[in-house]
Design an enzyme around this catalytic site. Structure first.
Site, PDB file in Angstrom:
ATOM      1  CG  HIS A 129      -1.626   1.225   1.249  1.00 14.00           C
ATOM      2  ND1 HIS A 129      -3.045   1.421   1.049  1.00 14.00           N
ATOM      3  CD2 HIS A 129      -1.439   2.389   2.210  1.00 14.00           C
ATOM      4  CE1 HIS A 129      -3.491   2.571   1.345  1.00 14.00           C
ATOM      5  NE2 HIS A 129      -2.534   3.223   1.944  1.00 14.00           N
ATOM      6  CD  GLU A 130       1.874   3.376   3.762  1.00 17.79           C
ATOM      7  OE1 GLU A 130       2.095   4.570   2.977  1.00 17.79           O
ATOM      8  OE2 GLU A 130       0.977   3.165   4.451  1.00 17.79           O
ATOM      9  CG  HIS A 133       0.234   6.002  -0.822  1.00 17.03           C
ATOM     10  ND1 HIS A 133      -0.848   6.748  -1.430  1.00 17.03           N
ATOM     11  CD2 HIS A 133      -0.279   5.479   0.527  1.00 17.03           C
ATOM     12  CE1 HIS A 133      -2.087   6.373  -0.458  1.00 17.03           C
ATOM     13  NE2 HIS A 133      -1.533   5.779   0.583  1.00 17.03           N
ATOM     14  CD  GLU A 205      -4.886   6.238   2.396  1.00 15.63           C
ATOM     15  OE1 GLU A 205      -4.618   5.133   2.540  1.00 15.63           O
ATOM     16  OE2 GLU A 205      -4.315   6.893   2.146  1.00 15.63           O
TER      17      GLU A 205
END
Length: 284
Positions: A129-130, A133, A205
């Site tokens: 997930h990070e 980003h 998100e």
């Protein structure tokens, strides 16, 4: 490209906001321009360091937690990115975030709490997930939004304290409209800051969940989000700047009714449902 445009718009908004406030406080235009540009320079070059510093995060050397470095490197390689630095945040609140102005200067930060709570697979889902980003350059927007949100609140406090005291001469009569404007700004500033975070964060998100799950496994991230939601309820972050809440994978602060109303993150249940649907679609 879209994220770069958003970044420039946010930086222009910050310049315009500070310049307008300086004019209201009767500051010389040249000084006002300098004061307006300083936060943008800080936001671009130093905001990641300031965020890490605010949470006492420490960059891990390669020999510290080599398994974590290997995990981050493995996921970054799948995304076609250089390995970001890895930082540890000394708190029991289970959470993670990414910061930095570009993929070459990125940092993935994890808390001590998340390392204790999640399995290796679930942690890898969070790392995915990070990394997502970072790949899509959300991290610069996140750090600038944090700076902008904090600046809005800080400027409101400046106006309440300084307005009509330091920048109005004794010969000038105080303007009641300026006082009313100052009070309104103080009331509305935190709401405006939250709305900015809200607008930037929620869809970002969802997208990071989906793209991060492609790098790892949607079920790993779904299980991680469920655990993190419960973990944050038990161990909310007691110290920290709410202006940075949108940077974390889960809002780390205590959630009262108002906080839920203006949440910077989409509902965790909805995020989990989307990931489980993704599992069905790809047959995993």
């Amino acid at each position: 490209m879209i994220n770069q445009i958003k970044t420039y718009l946010l930086m222009a908004l910050l310049v315009g906001l500070i310049y307008a406030i300086c004019m209201m406080l009767h500051i010389h235009p040249l000084i006002a321009i300098i004061l307006a540009l300083i936060p943008n320079v800080i936001a671009y070059y130093m905001s990641d360091k300031l965020v890490l510093m605010s949470y006492n995060a420490r960059i891990l050397e390669e020999h510290e937690m080599p398994w974590l470095h290997q995990m981050v490197e493995r996921v970054a390689r799948k995304a076609g990115l250089p390995k970001p630095k890895v930082a540890i945040v000394p708190t029991e609140t289970p959470n993670a975030f990414a910061t930095g102005r570009n993929p070459e200067n990125a940092v993935v930060a994890v808390t001590e709490g998340i390392l204790k709570l999640l399995s290796p697979e679930e942690l890898e889902g969070v790392i995915g997930h990070e990394i997502s980003h970072i790949k899509h350059r959300d991290i610069l927007i996140s750090t600038i939004v944090a700076t902008l949100a904090g600046a809005i609140v800080m400027i409101a406090e400046w106006m309440l304290y300084w307005g009509g005291i330091f920048f109005v001469s004794e010969e000038e009569e105080s303007n009641p409209l300026e006082l009313i404007g100052t009070i309104l700004l103080l009331i509305l500033a935190p709401i405006a800051a939250t709305i900015i975070q809200f607008a930037i964060s929620r869809q970002r998100e969802f997208y990071a969940d989906e793209e991060g799950a492609k790098l790892t496994h949607p079920l790993w991230l779904a299980n991680a989000l469920a655990k993190l939601e419960r973990g944050v309820e038990l161990y909310p972050l007691e110290r920290g700047n709410p202006a940075t809440a949108h940077m974390f994978i889960i809002n780390p602060f205590r959630k009262d009714f108002i906080a839920k109303l203006f949440s910077t993150h989409p509902p965790t249940e909805e995020r989990i449902e989307r990931l489980l649907e993704m599992c069905k679609r790809i047959g995993k």
